[in-house]
Design a protein around this motif. Structure first.
Motif, PDB file in Angstrom:
ATOM      1  N   ALA A  19       5.428  29.350 -41.957  1.00 23.23           N
ATOM      2  CA  ALA A  19       4.397  28.486 -42.555  1.00 23.23           C
ATOM      3  C   ALA A  19       4.920  27.060 -42.703  1.00 23.23           C
ATOM      4  CB  ALA A  19       3.957  29.050 -43.903  1.00 23.23           C
ATOM      5  N   VAL A  24       1.550  24.852 -42.342  1.00 19.67           N
ATOM      6  CA  VAL A  24       0.321  25.533 -42.767  1.00 19.67           C
ATOM      7  C   VAL A  24       0.640  26.430 -43.963  1.00 19.67           C
ATOM      8  CG1 VAL A  24      -0.647  25.509 -40.427  1.00 19.67           C
ATOM      9  CG2 VAL A  24       0.643  27.508 -41.199  1.00 19.67           C
ATOM     10  N   THR A  27      -0.793  31.948 -45.984  1.00 21.79           N
ATOM     11  CA  THR A  27      -1.977  32.768 -45.726  1.00 21.79           C
ATOM     12  C   THR A  27      -2.484  32.556 -44.299  1.00 21.79           C
ATOM     13  OG1 THR A  27      -3.363  31.045 -46.719  1.00 21.79           O
ATOM     14  CG2 THR A  27      -2.720  32.902 -48.135  1.00 21.79           C
ATOM     15  N   ARG A  28      -2.296  31.351 -43.764  1.00 21.30           N
ATOM     16  CA  ARG A  28      -2.692  31.082 -42.373  1.00 21.30           C
ATOM     17  C   ARG A  28      -1.808  31.869 -41.411  1.00 21.30           C
ATOM     18  NH1 ARG A  28      -5.410  31.136 -38.250  1.00 21.30           N
ATOM     19  NH2 ARG A  28      -5.096  29.552 -36.686  1.00 21.30           N
ATOM     20  N   GLN A  31      -3.074  35.313 -41.315  1.00 19.68           N
ATOM     21  CA  GLN A  31      -4.287  35.380 -40.508  1.00 19.68           C
ATOM     22  C   GLN A  31      -3.947  35.350 -39.014  1.00 19.68           C
ATOM     23  OE1 GLN A  31      -7.485  35.841 -41.747  1.00 19.68           O
ATOM     24  NE2 GLN A  31      -7.877  36.304 -39.598  1.00 19.68           N
TER      25      GLN A  31
END
Length: 123
Positions: A19, A24, A27-28, A31
């Motif tokens: 991340a 980002v 949580t991205r 995903q």
């Protein structure tokens, strides 16, 4: 996510590290894993992603991005019936005709050839 099928020498990154690397939220990254844009393994009970899946992002100094061909390659292998573990094994298996491993060839002019070979496997 699958069991660790990589060599112990393959460098991996934790999801929070990925991340930060991509700039980002974590949580991205979760995903991206759910969407099969990235693949992860469990190493010592921790979810990690191979560092070879990333390259420097010329537009964002100090950040990296996912290899351009990687999401398409994962999709082709998954559509061909490969599990996450089988896809990773294929990407990290030595192929003298490339030369090297398909995952390494994604960093070269041979990236399209890697995807083409994955498509041929699915037929």
């Amino acid at each position: 996510m699958c069991d660790d099928v990589l060599s112990e020498t393959d460098e991996v990154l934790t999801l929070p590290d990925v991340a930060e690397l991509l700039g980002v939220p974590v949580t991205r990254v979760h995903q991206m894993l759910r969407d099969d844009l990235l693949l992860a393994v469990r190493r010592d009970k921790i979810a990690v992603i191979p560092s070879t899946f990333f390259v420097a992002d010329e537009e964002n100094v100090g950040k990296q991005r996912v290899l351009k061909q990687l999401p398409g390659l994962i999709a082709v292998l998954r559509d061909g019936g490969y599990s996450h573990a089988e896809a990773l094994r294929w990407m990290y298996e030595e192929d003298p005709s490339l030369p090297g491993r398909p995952v390494d060839a994604l960093h070269t002019h041979s990236a399209r050839e890697v995807v083409r070979r994955a498509q041929a496997l699915a037929l």
